[in-house]
Design a protein around this motif. Structure first.
Motif, PDB file in Angstrom:
ATOM      1  N   ASP A 384       0.832  -1.212   0.000  1.00 54.63           N
ATOM      2  CA  ASP A 384       0.000   0.000   0.000  1.00 54.63           C
ATOM      3  C   ASP A 384       0.863   1.258   0.000  1.00 54.63           C
ATOM      4  OD1 ASP A 384      -2.366  -1.372  -0.061  1.00 54.63           O
ATOM      5  OD2 ASP A 384      -2.602  -1.413   2.127  1.00 54.63           O
ATOM      6  N   LYS A 385       1.990   1.179   0.736  1.00 59.79           N
ATOM      7  CA  LYS A 385       2.894   2.334   0.756  1.00 59.79           C
ATOM      8  C   LYS A 385       3.563   2.498  -0.602  1.00 59.79           C
ATOM      9  CE  LYS A 385       3.818   2.029   5.678  1.00 59.79           C
ATOM     10  NZ  LYS A 385       4.723   1.482   6.679  1.00 59.79           N
ATOM     11  N   TYR A 388       1.074   4.034  -2.956  1.00 58.22           N
ATOM     12  CA  TYR A 388       0.859   5.444  -2.623  1.00 58.22           C
ATOM     13  C   TYR A 388       1.965   6.305  -3.241  1.00 58.22           C
ATOM     14  CZ  TYR A 388      -0.183   9.519   0.363  1.00 58.22           C
ATOM     15  OH  TYR A 388      -0.498  10.767   0.831  1.00 58.22           O
ATOM     16  N   LEU A 389       3.196   5.854  -3.095  1.00 58.23           N
ATOM     17  CA  LEU A 389       4.328   6.626  -3.623  1.00 58.23           C
ATOM     18  C   LEU A 389       4.339   6.610  -5.146  1.00 58.23           C
ATOM     19  CD1 LEU A 389       7.033   5.410  -1.078  1.00 58.23           C
ATOM     20  CD2 LEU A 389       5.980   7.675  -1.155  1.00 58.23           C
ATOM     21  N   SER A 398      12.340   3.546  -6.952  1.00 57.29           N
ATOM     22  CA  SER A 398      12.640   4.603  -5.971  1.00 57.29           C
ATOM     23  C   SER A 398      11.677   4.569  -4.799  1.00 57.29           C
ATOM     24  CB  SER A 398      12.747   5.998  -6.580  1.00 57.29           C
ATOM     25  OG  SER A 398      11.831   6.220  -7.560  1.00 57.29           O
ATOM     26  N   LEU A 402      13.113   4.361  -1.072  1.00 58.75           N
ATOM     27  CA  LEU A 402      12.690   5.339  -0.068  1.00 58.75           C
ATOM     28  C   LEU A 402      12.172   4.630   1.195  1.00 58.75           C
ATOM     29  CD1 LEU A 402      12.660   8.439  -0.216  1.00 58.75           C
ATOM     30  CD2 LEU A 402      10.274   8.330  -0.884  1.00 58.75           C
ATOM     31  N   LEU A 403      11.423   3.564   0.978  1.00 62.36           N
ATOM     32  CA  LEU A 403      10.866   2.832   2.129  1.00 62.36           C
ATOM     33  C   LEU A 403      11.956   2.092   2.903  1.00 62.36           C
ATOM     34  CD1 LEU A 403       7.549   1.445   0.586  1.00 62.36           C
ATOM     35  CD2 LEU A 403       7.809   3.326   2.209  1.00 62.36           C
ATOM     36  N   ALA A 406      13.756   4.625   4.905  1.00 59.98           N
ATOM     37  CA  ALA A 406      12.934   5.026   6.047  1.00 59.98           C
ATOM     38  C   ALA A 406      13.028   3.979   7.156  1.00 59.98           C
ATOM     39  CB  ALA A 406      11.481   5.202   5.607  1.00 59.98           C
ATOM     40  N   SER A 409      16.453   4.220   8.709  1.00 66.28           N
ATOM     41  CA  SER A 409      16.798   5.513   9.312  1.00 66.28           C
ATOM     42  C   SER A 409      16.541   5.538  10.818  1.00 66.28           C
ATOM     43  CB  SER A 409      16.046   6.652   8.631  1.00 66.28           C
ATOM     44  OG  SER A 409      14.674   6.580   8.939  1.00 66.28           O
TER      45      SER A 409
END
Lengths: 433, 250
Positions: A384-385, A388-389, A398, A402-403, A406, A409
């Motif tokens: 789902d993420k 969304y992106l 990408s 990015l996930l 994250a 991080s």
């Protein structure tokens, strides 16, 4: 050059090398003999050994290995190694501290950095008080082996009330042209009310054969002292690392330890922390990024011995390829350790169908007034993420990158040394390319 | 701008959309209303490219391109924007960083250079003001710990930043109190131009008091069963969806 033939077991060879070399090694020979005897009884662990059941260490040690590891490097050869900016950089080559390769200018007078052999001569009281006192050689075969065979590793001593602003970076370099077993050893003593930052990095330089690295660090964090500790494990495919850390914390001390496993064929971490005084605080953070056929095994033990202590543990992993990751986190709350707060969390992202994660939280609680929790999760990247992106114009690649950033991080952001954090971030970015 | 012809879509073998026809021109605002389960959210998900749905029949042409052949990201890059009914929380990814990546990937698709940092910051400031989004929210992780109203406002903020040609607002009014609704509607109205179009999907008429549609469609049981002027929305509100169901049953 001593090499092992296939006729004798690696254990026998290690023990006979010990007999040959023991008189030339630093420190107390009875201690070494006791450790060697214990190693002889325990042997190299195989899958039947409960604490090593997910990895075939005995298979890793099949074949010929050199036990002398007497290769030296020039400063031109160590130039590509990672040195931390604005820090005291101590270089250890195959377990032996090398002053010439180190960059230890302007070390303040209340900070003592030298080889263990020099510590025996120059700081006998500290050495006698603490060396090999935090550990039990009968509890672990690699601890026993290291204690028997350790060569001239590093001694770090922060005097009482000292505040050491610059970090100390211990650069462990593995470098071999034939399969080699090494036993690096460090002793770190932070006296009362002192404050210090230590980075340990494990790197491979100029290698064309396997190095089996059996490294051990002892850390004593005395009353009201503070240690911010980082391990960057980034050996290449030639690297096989067993890295044991024994830390003891005294009253009101603070200890943060951060483990980043970025590469290496095999990494096994034994991180043992004893909260041996009231009102201590411990933070354990870990991040492992595995790929290919890597095996990464993190065993942690948080031993709450006294009341009113806090421990907080977060380990995260991203597992790709055919790699295997193991997390085994034990929290032990002794009968006297009332009002303990102990938290543990292990989270994993499995990117491939062939990757494996074994995660095992263990809580053993003998006190009745404590707050303890543990949690573990393993999953794929959230679809789902990703959607969304992508719906905002990011490519699938990408979005995933990015996930993953994250996810990582949360651990990377705990690095308090800016240049080190940038270095790790950069390494991680390259891994996600 | 958008032409949907005889669109059929199903999920898990169950047909949800059963022949949708819709024409939207630049400068228009279309409202799609309908009872729960009529296929409203499926339509928006299919247009955005969610892969859980199978399109079994029909075509969707967006500015001359066959939309159904494009990946979700290419649809976004062509100018489709979906304001999600339930925006996901993405801890660790900052709103600003993610929008910068999105804008630059859209620009790269169009053969443009990445946006200069100062232009990006200027746009950020301007659009934040437009949707009355607190600067602190813009700098936080995407939707993490946002209230329902803040999440919806953040959707409109992203829409403002990305400047789409066709915005689809999927039940953007759900879970909003009247003040938040006004702010969201106000943002949408300010972004309206002769070059873009908006599809407002809603269950309730109330949002349409603030975003005035040119056309109202009623979706029921996977089909558009009625199309009319904005007054149709009021009629629906008054009579309820039962009269549509009754008409459809005839």
């Amino acid at each position: 050059m001593e090499t092992i033939t296939k006729k004798n077991t690696i254990k026998d060879k290690l023990l006979s090398e010990f007999e040959l070399s023991k008189n030339s090694l630093f420190g107390n020979i009875e201690l070494r003999e006791h450790a060697a005897k214990s190693f002889s009884e325990q042997g190299i662990p195989n899958r039947k050994h409960e604490e090593y059941k997910y990895v075939n260490i005995d298979l890793l040690l099949k074949g010929d290995f050199s036990l002398t590891a007497n290769k030296t490097l020039t400063s031109a050869q160590t130039a590509p190694a990672y040195f931390l900016e604005d820090a005291y950089n101590a270089v250890i080559v195959n377990g032996i501290f090398d002053t010439a390769l180190s960059k230890l200018n302007d070390v303040p007078k209340d900070l003592h950095i030298c080889s263990l052999a020099d510590a025996v001569k120059n700081y006998p009281a500290v050495f006698e008080n603490y060396y090999s006192k935090t550990l039990d050689v009968t509890a672990d075969p690699f601890t026993a082996l290291n204690t028997a065979m350790a060569k001239n590793g590093l001694f770090i001593h922060a005097a009482k009330n000292s505040i050491i602003e610059k970090p100390i970076h211990i650069i462990h370099i593995s470098s071999s042209e034939e399969n080699t077993i090494i036993h690096p050893r460090n002793l770190i003593v932070i006296e009362e009310n002192a404050q210090i930052k230590i980075v340990e990095s494990y790197q491979t330089i100029d290698a064309s054969a396997k190095t089996f690295n059996n490294a051990l660090t002892e850390m004593i964090i005395d009353e009201n002292a503070s240690l911010d500790h980082y391990k960057i494990q980034d050996e290449n495919d030639w690297g096989f690392l067993v890295n044991t850390t024994h830390a003891v914390q005294k009253k009101q001390s603070r200890f943060s330890t951060h483990t980043f496993i970025l590469s290496g064929s095999f990494v096994r971490n034994n991180l043992n922390i004893a909260l041996d005084g009231e009102y201590t605080e411990s933070h354990l953070n870990g991040l492992y990024l595995t790929n290919g056929n890597q095996v990464v095994d993190n065993h942690t033990l948080v031993d709450h011995r006294k009341p009113n202590c806090n421990s907080n543990e977060l380990y995260k992993g991203i597992i790709d390829g055919k790699s295997t990751a193991i997390f085994n986190g034990k929290i032990y709350v002794r009968k006297d350790a009332q009002k303990t707060n102990a938290f543990q969390s292990n989270k994993n992202i499995l990117l491939s169908d062939d990757g494996t994660i074994n995660t095992k939280p263990q809580l053993e609680i003998y006190a009745d007034d404590v707050k303890c929790s543990h949690g573990t999760s393993t999953g794929k990247l959230d679809e789902d993420k990703i959607f969304y992106l992508r719906a905002r114009g990011l490519s699938e690649t990408s979005a995933k990158k990015l996930l993953m950033h994250a996810f990582a991080s949360q651990v990377v952001d705990t690095i308090k040394i800016d240049t080190l954090r940038e270095y790790v971030e950069d390494k991680i970015s390259k891994r996600f390319e | 701008m958008l032409s949907i012809k005889n669109l059929h879509a199903s999920i898990g073998g169950k047909e949800i959309l059963k022949g949708i026809n819709l024409e939207i021109k630049a400068g228009e605002v279309h409202a799609i209303m309908g009872p729960n389960g009529s296929g409203k959210s499926t339509l928006s998900a299919v247009l955005a490219g969610k892969e859980d749905y199978d399109v079994t029949e029909g075509e969707v042409i967006f500015n001359g391109k066959n939309l159904l052949e494009l990946s979700p990201e290419d649809r976004a890059r062509e100018g489709i924007f979906l304001a999600f009914q339930y925006p996901v929380e993405i801890p660790g990814v900052s709103n600003v960083n993610f929008l910068k990546t999105a804008i630059n990937e859209i620009r790269a698709y169009k053969g443009l250079e990445p946006m200069a940092a100062k232009d990006f910051l200027a746009r950020l400031k301007e659009k934040q003001k437009l949707v009355e989004l607190d600067g602190k929210l813009a700098n936080r992780s995407v939707n993490e710990g946002f209230s329902g109203g803040e999440k919806k406002r953040n959707e409109i903020f992203q829409m403002a930043m990305l400047e789409p040609k066709l915005a689809i607002l999927d039940e953007t009014d759900s879970g909003l109190d009247i003040d938040a609704l006004r702010i969201v509607a106000d943002g949408v109205n300010k972004l309206k131009s002769n070059d873009n179009a908006t599809v407002v999907i809603t269950h309730y008429q109330r949002l349409l008091d603030y975003i005035i549609p040119d056309v109202v469609h009623v979706l029921y049981n996977g089909k558009i069963v009625k199309t009319g002027p904005k007054e149709l929305a009021l009629e629906l509100e008054e009579k309820g969806y039962d009269f549509i169901k009754a008409e459809a049953a005839v």
